[in-house]
Scaffold this motif. Structure first.
Motif: not given
Length: 286
Positions: A22-25, A94-96, A118-119
């Motif tokens: 992922x790009x961030x958390x 955002x989109x899940x 969730x991504x």
């Protein structure tokens, strides 16, 4: 480190995060719990002192929680603090894409004992981007080597690179070398730092949000020594107005060399002409 299960938690969580790429958390407010618990050092208040210290330094938000038990352990706090790179408030729409659940062995009444991740796919902020911050401390590098390294880092794609004077251990003079890196250039830039500086360790603060003002380049014509010169002026914008501007260095320096005049004289003339032009256009406050 603590018990064996703490090592398993750290290795498992880091492996899972790495595999997601992922790009961030973003971490939502952490529930702490309340009451007291008994450990190797006796009875201690909940949240544990180590948990409090880690979360206090992390900037993560917390909530008390409504259970008389430990809801966040020091290991869990350390993982969340290390992984978090984005404030939830900064995510925007955002989109899940996917969702995952992890269940614990406890079965408290009134709520499921699960952790949900969730991504998400998030639209990048128009006024910013995300960068990695690379840092290392050096105390045995010459000024010439530092200057060369900073130039090489910029050539290899760094957004910015600087060397900040610092007092090292035992009172030695040194420098903190700090590099602003696009995420896709981090491996390349850490390689440059290691080779040129001989450093044995480089800290990486991943995926920091960077505010970037809207920028334009405006050509400005100025008369110097009876000749007309057109020099680009870099402008920063905020709220539909120019908030800052600066003549392009290479063009300004070339003009100064050809005319045989000080650089500051050329830069001052260009800035004055730019100010008049921008005020006439109504994009700069007088």
């Amino acid at each position: 480190m603590g018990a064996d299960d703490a090592i398993a938690d750290v290795v498992g969580a880091c492996t899972a995060l790495h595999s997601l790429d992922v790009d961030g958390v973003a971490v939502l407010p952490v529930a702490l719990g309340r009451g007291f618990a008994v450990g190797a050092h006796g009875t201690f208040p909940i949240p544990a002192p180590a948990t409090v210290a880690i979360l206090a330094a992390s900037g993560l938000q917390t909530v008390p929680g409504d259970e008389d038990r430990e809801l966040c352990t020091p290991t869990g706090a350390a993982l969340l603090a290390e992984f978090a790179t984005v404030r939830p408030a900064d995510l925007g729409p955002r989109t899940i894409r996917a969702v995952g659940y992890g269940a614990g062995s406890r079965n408290p009444p009134g709520r499921p004992n699960v952790l949900r991740s969730m991504l998400l796919v998030v639209e990048e902020h128009a006024a910013g981007d995300r960068v990695d911050i690379l840092e290392t401390n050096v105390d045995d590098v010459t000024g010439e080597a530092l200057a060369y390294t900073l130039a090489r880092l910029m050539e290899e794609g760094a957004r910015d690179a600087s060397a900040i004077p610092a007092v090292m251990k035992k009172g030695r003079s040194g420098h903190l070398v700090r590099v602003v890196s696009p995420p896709d250039a981090t491996d390349r830039l850490t390689g440059v730092m290691a080779r040129e500086l001989g450093t044995l360790g480089i800290r990486c603060i991943p995926m920091v949000h960077r505010f970037v003002a809207e920028r334009t380049v405006e050509p400005v014509t100025v008369t110097l020594r009876g000749r007309e010169w057109t020099i680009d002026v870099k402008c920063g914008w905020a709220g539909g107005k120019i908030s800052s501007f600066k003549p392009e260095y290479d063009q300004t320096a070339a003009c100064a060399r050809e005319l045989g005049v000080p650089l500051r004289e050329v830069a001052g003339a260009v800035e004055a002409a730019a100010r008049r032009l921008f005020i006439e256009r109504g994009v700069l406050e007088p």
